[in-house]
Every structure is written in structure tokens, then in C-alpha cells.
Motif scaffolding. Structure first.
Motif, PDB file in Angstrom:
ATOM      1  N   ALA A 220       0.840  -1.202   0.000  1.00  0.00           N
ATOM      2  CA  ALA A 220       0.000   0.000   0.000  1.00  0.00           C
ATOM      3  C   ALA A 220       0.874   1.251   0.000  1.00  0.00           C
ATOM      4  O   ALA A 220       1.834   1.335   0.761  1.00  0.00           O
ATOM      5  N   PRO A 221       0.539   2.221  -0.851  1.00  0.00           N
ATOM      6  CA  PRO A 221       1.331   3.455  -0.863  1.00  0.00           C
ATOM      7  C   PRO A 221       1.126   4.254   0.428  1.00  0.00           C
ATOM      8  O   PRO A 221       0.082   4.198   1.055  1.00  0.00           O
ATOM      9  N   THR A 222       2.151   5.006   0.795  1.00  0.00           N
ATOM     10  CA  THR A 222       2.107   5.867   1.975  1.00  0.00           C
ATOM     11  C   THR A 222       1.285   7.112   1.691  1.00  0.00           C
ATOM     12  O   THR A 222       0.607   7.633   2.576  1.00  0.00           O
ATOM     13  N   ALA A 223       1.369   7.616   0.450  1.00  0.00           N
ATOM     14  CA  ALA A 223       0.620   8.812   0.063  1.00  0.00           C
ATOM     15  C   ALA A 223       0.253   8.714  -1.410  1.00  0.00           C
ATOM     16  O   ALA A 223       0.934   8.048  -2.187  1.00  0.00           O
ATOM     17  N   THR A 224      -0.825   9.364  -1.763  1.00  0.00           N
ATOM     18  CA  THR A 224      -1.239   9.436  -3.166  1.00  0.00           C
ATOM     19  C   THR A 224      -1.656  10.859  -3.482  1.00  0.00           C
ATOM     20  O   THR A 224      -2.016  11.636  -2.584  1.00  0.00           O
ATOM     21  N   SER A 225      -1.608  11.167  -4.738  1.00  0.00           N
ATOM     22  CA  SER A 225      -2.062  12.459  -5.207  1.00  0.00           C
ATOM     23  C   SER A 225      -2.562  12.248  -6.627  1.00  0.00           C
ATOM     24  O   SER A 225      -1.931  11.534  -7.404  1.00  0.00           O
ATOM     25  N   SER A 226      -3.694  12.817  -6.957  1.00  0.00           N
ATOM     26  CA  SER A 226      -4.215  12.609  -8.302  1.00  0.00           C
ATOM     27  C   SER A 226      -4.961  13.832  -8.797  1.00  0.00           C
ATOM     28  O   SER A 226      -5.444  14.645  -8.008  1.00  0.00           O
ATOM     29  N   THR A 227      -5.040  13.947 -10.123  1.00  0.00           N
ATOM     30  CA  THR A 227      -5.804  15.040 -10.700  1.00  0.00           C
ATOM     31  C   THR A 227      -7.259  14.830 -10.325  1.00  0.00           C
ATOM     32  O   THR A 227      -7.722  13.705 -10.170  1.00  0.00           O
ATOM     33  N   GLY A 228      -7.959  15.897 -10.160  1.00  0.00           N
ATOM     34  CA  GLY A 228      -9.351  15.819  -9.729  1.00  0.00           C
ATOM     35  C   GLY A 228      -9.481  15.955  -8.230  1.00  0.00           C
ATOM     36  O   GLY A 228     -10.525  16.333  -7.727  1.00  0.00           O
ATOM     37  N   THR A 229      -8.413  15.647  -7.501  1.00  0.00           N
ATOM     38  CA  THR A 229      -8.460  15.771  -6.043  1.00  0.00           C
ATOM     39  C   THR A 229      -7.399  16.715  -5.526  1.00  0.00           C
ATOM     40  O   THR A 229      -7.447  17.105  -4.381  1.00  0.00           O
ATOM     41  N   ASP A 230      -6.432  17.077  -6.370  1.00  0.00           N
ATOM     42  CA  ASP A 230      -5.365  17.955  -5.914  1.00  0.00           C
ATOM     43  C   ASP A 230      -5.407  19.276  -6.675  1.00  0.00           C
ATOM     44  O   ASP A 230      -6.461  19.712  -7.102  1.00  0.00           O
ATOM     45  N   SER A 231      -4.273  19.861  -6.882  1.00  0.00           N
ATOM     46  CA  SER A 231      -4.212  21.255  -7.333  1.00  0.00           C
ATOM     47  C   SER A 231      -3.990  21.420  -8.821  1.00  0.00           C
ATOM     48  O   SER A 231      -3.259  22.310  -9.228  1.00  0.00           O
ATOM     49  N   GLN A 232      -4.616  20.598  -9.666  1.00  0.00           N
ATOM     50  CA  GLN A 232      -4.368  20.780 -11.096  1.00  0.00           C
ATOM     51  C   GLN A 232      -4.909  22.105 -11.596  1.00  0.00           C
ATOM     52  O   GLN A 232      -4.344  22.707 -12.499  1.00  0.00           O
ATOM     53  N   TRP A 233      -6.002  22.602 -11.023  1.00  0.00           N
ATOM     54  CA  TRP A 233      -6.505  23.907 -11.470  1.00  0.00           C
ATOM     55  C   TRP A 233      -5.526  24.999 -11.070  1.00  0.00           C
ATOM     56  O   TRP A 233      -5.291  25.941 -11.831  1.00  0.00           O
ATOM     57  N   GLN A 234      -4.929  24.855  -9.887  1.00  0.00           N
ATOM     58  CA  GLN A 234      -3.919  25.826  -9.463  1.00  0.00           C
ATOM     59  C   GLN A 234      -2.705  25.742 -10.389  1.00  0.00           C
ATOM     60  O   GLN A 234      -2.177  26.763 -10.817  1.00  0.00           O
ATOM     61  N   ALA A 235      -2.279  24.526 -10.715  1.00  0.00           N
ATOM     62  CA  ALA A 235      -1.136  24.357 -11.616  1.00  0.00           C
ATOM     63  C   ALA A 235      -1.443  24.940 -12.993  1.00  0.00           C
ATOM     64  O   ALA A 235      -0.606  25.607 -13.600  1.00  0.00           O
ATOM     65  N   THR A 236      -2.643  24.704 -13.484  1.00  0.00           N
ATOM     66  CA  THR A 236      -3.038  25.246 -14.784  1.00  0.00           C
ATOM     67  C   THR A 236      -3.065  26.770 -14.728  1.00  0.00           C
ATOM     68  O   THR A 236      -2.540  27.452 -15.611  1.00  0.00           O
TER      69      THR A 236
END
Length: 172
Positions: free
Chosen positions: A80-96
Motif C-alpha cells: 500500500a502506498p504511503t501517500a497518493t495524489s491525483s488530478t481531480g483531487t489535488d491542485s491541477q486547477w492551481q497548476a493550470t
């Protein structure tokens, strides 16, 4: 110091299937400024932002896929991963938005630079035109003086790099 392993996965079908792409490691050089330790959530978020930005800046031939980053607190990607991050739940709009602002700022900077250069060249051209006009007037005055001293028109034309017709027009 813990070294984290991360894997970047992409999906072109709304998350039904995932393809693992790049696998990498994050070490002490990934510690954020002001932090004491390496945080797996920050690693996941930073990798996601970088990957998302690379896809945004692509050639635009394909839509940006869904992205997810999985982080493990071990040297191999298993369990099991310790942490995950994915588009739709993180800051892709901020990055864009950040990328849009960067590009717009670059354009504004280059437009200002272009306008400055354009004005500098226009000023240099105007100065050169004034210098040419002044030199032509000075040449005409000297040619008139030479003609009044009975210097032959052929000699004046040759020295001035002009035609005899030009000398006649100036001296008439």
C-alpha cells in the motif's frame, strides 16, 4: 533519512485502467524549504504538479490524461502506498492557472521589451535621418562654394560620388 519511491500512473479512460509510467525516488534534496523532514504527501503533490505541467505544455494533440502519483516509504514500489495524489483531487486547477499566469507574464515581458527595442530603433533611425539630412545640406553648401570658386563640375561630381546632373541641380 527515508527515501521515498514514487510511481506516476496515467489513465485515458476516466480511471478504468491505469498505466504506470515513470518510477523514481525522492531523497533529502526534496525537503521543502522550512520543513524538517521529507513528507510523502508533499512528494506526491510535487510530482503530480510536475507531471501535470509537462502534459499541459505538450503539443495538445491529445487531452491531458488523468494522473495519479503513488508514494511508498521504501526503496521499492510494493504494498500500500504511503501517500497518493491525483488530478481531480489535488491542485491541477492551481497548476493550470499558475502556468497560464507564467505564460501571460512572459508575453507581457516580451511585448514591453519589443516596444522598448522598437522605440530605440525608431529613435536611432530618426537620428540617422537627421544626420543624413544635415550631411546633404553641408555637402550642398560646400559644392556651391566649390562651384563659385570655378572648380570643374566633373571634379565636384567625382569627389561627391554624384552625377554631374546632381551638381548642376545643386548649383543652379
Amino acid at each position: 533519512m527515508t527515501v521515498f519511491t514514487y510511481a506516476v500512473q496515467t489513465s485515458q479512460d476516466q480511471g478504468r485502467t491505469w498505466t504506470t509510467g515513470r518510477i523514481g525516488a525522492a531523497g533529502p534534496d526534496w525537503i521543502r524549504e522550512g520543513a524538517d523532514t521529507l513528507d510523502p504527501a508533499h512528494v506526491a503533490s510535487d510530482v503530480l504538479d510536475k507531471e501535470y505541467r509537462e502534459h499541459l505544455e505538450g503539443d495538445g494533440a491529445e487531452p491531458v490524461p488523468l494522473l495519479q502519483v503513488l508514494v511508498w516509504d521504501q526503496p521499492v514500489a510494493q504494498g500500500a502506498p504511503t501517500a497518493t495524489s491525483s488530478t481531480g483531487t489535488d491542485s491541477q486547477w492551481q497548476a493550470t492557472g499558475d502556468l497560464i499566469e507564467e505564460i501571460a507574464a512572459d508575453i507581457r515581458h516580451f511585448e514591453v521589451e519589443w516596444e522598448t527595442e522598437k522605440k530605440r530603433h525608431e529613435a536611432a533611425a530618426a537620428s540617422t535621418q537627421t544626420a543624413i539630412a544635415n550631411a546633404k545640406a553641408r555637402l550642398a553648401r560646400v559644392v556651391n562654394s566649390a562651384a563659385r570658386m570655378q572648380m570643374p563640375q566633373v571634379s565636384i561630381a567625382h569627389r561627391a560620388g554624384r552625377s554631374r546632373e546632381w551638381v548642376r541641380q545643386i548649383t543652379s
